[in-house]
Design a protein around this motif. Structure first.
Motif, PDB file in Angstrom:
ATOM      1  N   THR A   1       0.832  -1.201   0.000  1.00  0.00           N
ATOM      2  CA  THR A   1       0.000   0.000   0.000  1.00  0.00           C
ATOM      3  C   THR A   1       0.870   1.255   0.000  1.00  0.00           C
ATOM      4  OG1 THR A   1      -1.812  -1.097   1.178  1.00  0.00           O
ATOM      5  CG2 THR A   1      -1.737   1.309   1.284  1.00  0.00           C
ATOM      6  N   ILE A   2       0.489   2.202  -0.842  1.00  0.00           N
ATOM      7  CA  ILE A   2       1.114   3.524  -0.874  1.00  0.00           C
ATOM      8  C   ILE A   2      -0.004   4.552  -0.743  1.00  0.00           C
ATOM      9  CG2 ILE A   2       2.506   5.154  -2.201  1.00  0.00           C
ATOM     10  CD1 ILE A   2       3.595   2.702  -3.751  1.00  0.00           C
ATOM     11  N   ILE A   3       0.192   5.547   0.077  1.00  0.00           N
ATOM     12  CA  ILE A   3      -0.786   6.624   0.198  1.00  0.00           C
ATOM     13  C   ILE A   3      -0.152   7.895  -0.348  1.00  0.00           C
ATOM     14  CG2 ILE A   3      -2.238   7.982   1.741  1.00  0.00           C
ATOM     15  CD1 ILE A   3      -2.279   5.595   3.638  1.00  0.00           C
ATOM     16  N   ALA A   4      -0.781   8.450  -1.382  1.00  0.00           N
ATOM     17  CA  ALA A   4      -0.298   9.694  -1.982  1.00  0.00           C
ATOM     18  C   ALA A   4      -1.211  10.828  -1.541  1.00  0.00           C
ATOM     19  CB  ALA A   4      -0.293   9.585  -3.500  1.00  0.00           C
ATOM     20  N   HIS A   5      -0.640  11.824  -0.888  1.00  0.00           N
ATOM     21  CA  HIS A   5      -1.404  12.978  -0.421  1.00  0.00           C
ATOM     22  C   HIS A   5      -1.320  14.052  -1.513  1.00  0.00           C
ATOM     23  CE1 HIS A   5      -1.908  11.368   3.695  1.00  0.00           C
ATOM     24  NE2 HIS A   5      -0.730  10.803   3.462  1.00  0.00           N
ATOM     25  N   VAL A   6      -2.366  14.091  -2.343  1.00  0.00           N
ATOM     26  CA  VAL A   6      -2.370  14.902  -3.559  1.00  0.00           C
ATOM     27  C   VAL A   6      -3.128  16.202  -3.314  1.00  0.00           C
ATOM     28  CG1 VAL A   6      -2.969  14.948  -6.005  1.00  0.00           C
ATOM     29  CG2 VAL A   6      -2.332  12.781  -4.924  1.00  0.00           C
TER      30      VAL A   6
ATOM     31  N   GLU B   1       3.462   8.134   1.373  1.00  0.00           N
ATOM     32  CA  GLU B   1       3.683   7.231   2.498  1.00  0.00           C
ATOM     33  C   GLU B   1       3.725   5.801   1.959  1.00  0.00           C
ATOM     34  OE1 GLU B   1       1.627   8.210   6.415  1.00  0.00           O
ATOM     35  OE2 GLU B   1       0.240   9.028   4.935  1.00  0.00           O
ATOM     36  N   PHE B   2       4.852   5.135   2.160  1.00  0.00           N
ATOM     37  CA  PHE B   2       4.985   3.729   1.782  1.00  0.00           C
ATOM     38  C   PHE B   2       4.707   2.907   3.041  1.00  0.00           C
ATOM     39  CE2 PHE B   2       7.471   6.218  -1.134  1.00  0.00           C
ATOM     40  CZ  PHE B   2       7.314   5.599  -2.365  1.00  0.00           C
ATOM     41  N   ILE B   3       3.586   2.193   3.044  1.00  0.00           N
ATOM     42  CA  ILE B   3       3.144   1.477   4.232  1.00  0.00           C
ATOM     43  C   ILE B   3       3.743   0.075   4.249  1.00  0.00           C
ATOM     44  CG2 ILE B   3       1.150   0.731   5.575  1.00  0.00           C
ATOM     45  CD1 ILE B   3       1.403   3.788   5.169  1.00  0.00           C
ATOM     46  N   ASP B   4       4.364  -0.292   5.384  1.00  0.00           N
ATOM     47  CA  ASP B   4       4.968  -1.620   5.534  1.00  0.00           C
ATOM     48  C   ASP B   4       5.787  -1.970   4.295  1.00  0.00           C
ATOM     49  OD1 ASP B   4       5.538  -4.156   6.537  1.00  0.00           O
ATOM     50  OD2 ASP B   4       3.707  -5.043   5.721  1.00  0.00           O
ATOM     51  N   PRO B   5       6.818  -1.162   3.963  1.00  0.00           N
ATOM     52  CA  PRO B   5       7.475  -1.310   2.676  1.00  0.00           C
ATOM     53  C   PRO B   5       8.458  -2.467   2.546  1.00  0.00           C
ATOM     54  CG  PRO B   5       8.518   0.443   3.924  1.00  0.00           C
ATOM     55  CD  PRO B   5       7.328  -0.006   4.720  1.00  0.00           C
ATOM     56  N   ALA B   6       8.721  -3.212   3.628  1.00  0.00           N
ATOM     57  CA  ALA B   6       9.662  -4.334   3.524  1.00  0.00           C
ATOM     58  C   ALA B   6       8.973  -5.542   2.926  1.00  0.00           C
ATOM     59  CB  ALA B   6      10.227  -4.681   4.902  1.00  0.00           C
TER      60      ALA B   6
ATOM     61  N   GLY C   1      16.973 -16.580   4.259  1.00  0.00           N
ATOM     62  CA  GLY C   1      16.605 -16.922   5.615  1.00  0.00           C
ATOM     63  C   GLY C   1      15.262 -16.393   6.033  1.00  0.00           C
ATOM     64  N   GLY C   2      14.546 -15.743   5.136  1.00  0.00           N
ATOM     65  CA  GLY C   2      13.274 -15.141   5.505  1.00  0.00           C
ATOM     66  C   GLY C   2      13.445 -14.133   6.622  1.00  0.00           C
ATOM     67  N   GLY C   3      14.582 -13.434   6.644  1.00  0.00           N
ATOM     68  CA  GLY C   3      14.924 -12.560   7.756  1.00  0.00           C
ATOM     69  C   GLY C   3      14.274 -11.201   7.663  1.00  0.00           C
ATOM     70  N   ALA C   4      12.951 -11.170   7.544  1.00  0.00           N
ATOM     71  CA  ALA C   4      12.208  -9.922   7.469  1.00  0.00           C
ATOM     72  C   ALA C   4      12.819  -9.039   6.388  1.00  0.00           C
ATOM     73  CB  ALA C   4      12.149  -9.239   8.829  1.00  0.00           C
ATOM     74  N   MET C   5      13.084  -7.759   6.709  1.00  0.00           N
ATOM     75  CA  MET C   5      13.549  -6.871   5.652  1.00  0.00           C
ATOM     76  C   MET C   5      15.044  -7.039   5.367  1.00  0.00           C
ATOM     77  SD  MET C   5      13.256  -3.191   7.501  1.00  0.00           S
ATOM     78  CE  MET C   5      14.242  -2.694   8.912  1.00  0.00           C
TER      79      MET C   5
ATOM     80  N   TRP D   1      14.250  -6.536  12.888  1.00  0.00           N
ATOM     81  CA  TRP D   1      13.932  -5.161  12.538  1.00  0.00           C
ATOM     82  C   TRP D   1      12.766  -5.138  11.553  1.00  0.00           C
ATOM     83  CZ3 TRP D   1      15.490  -0.883  14.878  1.00  0.00           C
ATOM     84  CH2 TRP D   1      16.647  -0.933  15.655  1.00  0.00           C
ATOM     85  N   THR D   2      11.833  -4.228  11.790  1.00  0.00           N
ATOM     86  CA  THR D   2      10.700  -4.036  10.888  1.00  0.00           C
ATOM     87  C   THR D   2      10.548  -2.546  10.609  1.00  0.00           C
ATOM     88  OG1 THR D   2       9.073  -3.820  12.678  1.00  0.00           O
ATOM     89  CG2 THR D   2       9.483  -6.044  11.832  1.00  0.00           C
ATOM     90  N   VAL D   3       9.926  -2.239   9.493  1.00  0.00           N
ATOM     91  CA  VAL D   3       9.636  -0.853   9.139  1.00  0.00           C
ATOM     92  C   VAL D   3       8.136  -0.742   8.882  1.00  0.00           C
ATOM     93  CG1 VAL D   3      10.253  -1.294   6.710  1.00  0.00           C
ATOM     94  CG2 VAL D   3      10.144   1.062   7.563  1.00  0.00           C
ATOM     95  N   THR D   4       7.498   0.216   9.527  1.00  0.00           N
ATOM     96  CA  THR D   4       6.055   0.375   9.369  1.00  0.00           C
ATOM     97  C   THR D   4       5.691   1.382   8.289  1.00  0.00           C
ATOM     98  OG1 THR D   4       6.033   2.025  11.141  1.00  0.00           O
ATOM     99  CG2 THR D   4       5.566  -0.272  11.743  1.00  0.00           C
ATOM    100  N   LYS D   5       6.598   2.355   8.064  1.00  0.00           N
ATOM    101  CA  LYS D   5       6.262   3.401   7.102  1.00  0.00           C
ATOM    102  C   LYS D   5       7.516   4.152   6.699  1.00  0.00           C
ATOM    103  CE  LYS D   5       3.893   6.965   8.668  1.00  0.00           C
ATOM    104  NZ  LYS D   5       2.750   7.804   9.120  1.00  0.00           N
ATOM    105  N   ALA D   6       7.561   4.557   5.422  1.00  0.00           N
ATOM    106  CA  ALA D   6       8.592   5.476   4.947  1.00  0.00           C
ATOM    107  C   ALA D   6       7.888   6.632   4.254  1.00  0.00           C
ATOM    108  CB  ALA D   6       9.552   4.786   3.992  1.00  0.00           C
TER     109      ALA D   6
END
Length: 397
Positions: free
Chosen positions: A144-149, A177-182, A189-193, A371-376
């Motif tokens: 999911t990406i949210i673009a604030h236009v 906003e890039f949501i959960d971008p990993a 190894g399936g090591g998350a991001m 490590w996880t990333v929720t948003k960029a």
């Protein structure tokens, strides 16, 4: 002698961030190109002017760079709580393929604006004046990406005073906003991001040697190496890299080795059909330099320098998806990117690239030791350059 006439297809030529692409509504495509497959690929190639052994794309809409050899398909979203589905194709300039393996962060900006232009957003959600949050489903990577236009008088506001290094003229700011971008599905190894499970690896590169590397999947699969380890300062501009065939070969070897280590390909030969990913970025501590537009960049104004390769060439600025990777890696203590930026915890970073600077942010955390990333978050702009029809020979399908 009879000749097959050309057909014309509704299309929009649009700049998003530091990229340009030809945008289509799914319903406007010929029936055979409305589904994935050879017909769609051939259409995109012919529109862009590829494959072109001269690497100029004279007989198409492409601009003979990775930043301008792109097509986008949008349609009303099939996903709950989303407005539009966005599918991106990176068209190879001189070889016969279209790469669907990743997203274009720059054109994500255009996807948000185009969704409003195309009428894909519920009018009840579009303010007469204000900002519309366009909810984009990125179909290449299922994110999911949210673009604030910005919206003015019920229409997308395209003009403004927001300046983006790498784009000549100012325009209206669009916040992405890039949501959960990993991408947690790829890697050995399936090591998350971090697909290897490590923040830094010793990457063995045939013909080059063993390099320290941070490999991450946030935004787009990316292999980070230290500029100094490969003989660079991190202040290089395009001619220093793109006019050096030996340098390009070494960097491609690093990309292939990284792709194998990340589990993106099973053999080196597969890299030929996956040129869009992973990206190679070399980083260095901040240093003064002069950008490609003759703008002085001071070390005190940036946190680090970063240079990225796209489709085998040094990018003129920075890809949006690679910017997400930079922001995320910079926020994780122990990565090469974090070290280049001076270490420590941070949730935003300003880096120098060939055209200037860019500020990006990321929200990261450790969950169960991973490590996880929720948003960029980053700011871009978008503008329609031309709209109407593209024409292609009718016998190409």
């Amino acid at each position: 002698m009879s000749h097959v006439p050309q057909i014309r297809i509704p299309a929009t030529y649009l700049r998003g961030g530091t990229s340009k692409g030809v945008f289509f509504r799914l319903e406007d495509l010929p029936a055979s190109a409305q589904v994935p497959g050879a017909a769609r690929d051939r259409l995109f190639q012919r529109v862009i002017g590829s494959p072109d052994p001269f690497a100029k794309q004279i007989d198409g809409m492409g601009g003979a760079t990775s930043s301008t050899s792109k097509c986008v398909i949008l349609s009303p979203s099939s996903r709950p709580d989303h407005d539009v589905d966005y599918l991106y194709g990176q068209v190879s300039i001189d070889t016969d393929f279209v790469d669907w393996s990743g997203n274009c962060g720059n054109l994500s900006t255009g996807a948000g604006a185009f969704a409003l232009h195309a009428g894909y957003v519920d009018p009840a959600r579009v303010p007469e004046n204000g900002v519309c949050a366009v909810r984009i489903w990125q179909a290449n990577i299922n994110k999911t990406i949210i673009a604030h236009v910005p919206v003015s008088n019920g229409q997308v506001q395209e003009t403004g005073d927001f300046e983006l290094d790498g784009v000549t003229f100012p325009a209206a700011e669009i916040v992405l906003e890039f949501i959960d971008p990993a991408d947690e599905g790829e890697g050995e190894g399936g090591g998350a991001m971090f697909p290897t499970g490590n923040l830094v690896d010793d990457l063995e590169v045939p013909g080059v040697g063993t390099l320290k590397a941070t490999m991450i999947t946030a935004g787009i699969p990316t292999v980070f190496v230290n500029a100094a380890d490969i003989g660079y300062t991190g202040t290089e501009l395009q001619p220093a890299i793109n006019e050096d065939k030996a340098a390009l070969a070494r960097l491609e070897a690093i990309r292939v080795a990284g792709a194998l280590r990340m589990g993106l390909i099973a053999s080196p030969e597969e890299a030929l059909k996956r040129q869009h990913t992973p990206k190679i970025v070399f980083v260095a501590p901040p240093q003064d330099y002069v950008s490609s537009g003759n703008k002085p960049i001071r070390a005190g104004d940036i946190d680090l320098n970063a240079r990225a390769l796209s489709m085998g060439k040094l990018h003129h600025a920075m890809m949006g998806t690679a910017s997400v990777a930079i922001a995320t890696a910079a926020s994780v203590p122990g990565t090469l990117v974090n070290a280049a930026a001076g270490g420590g915890q941070r949730n935003a970073v300003r880096f120098g690239h060939p055209s200037g600077t860019l500020r990006v942010g990321a929200e990261v955390a450790q969950v169960d030791g991973q490590w996880t990333v929720t948003k960029a978050v980053m700011s871009r702009s978008a503008r329609i350059l031309m709209e109407g029809w593209v024409r292609v020979p009718g016998d190409m399908f």
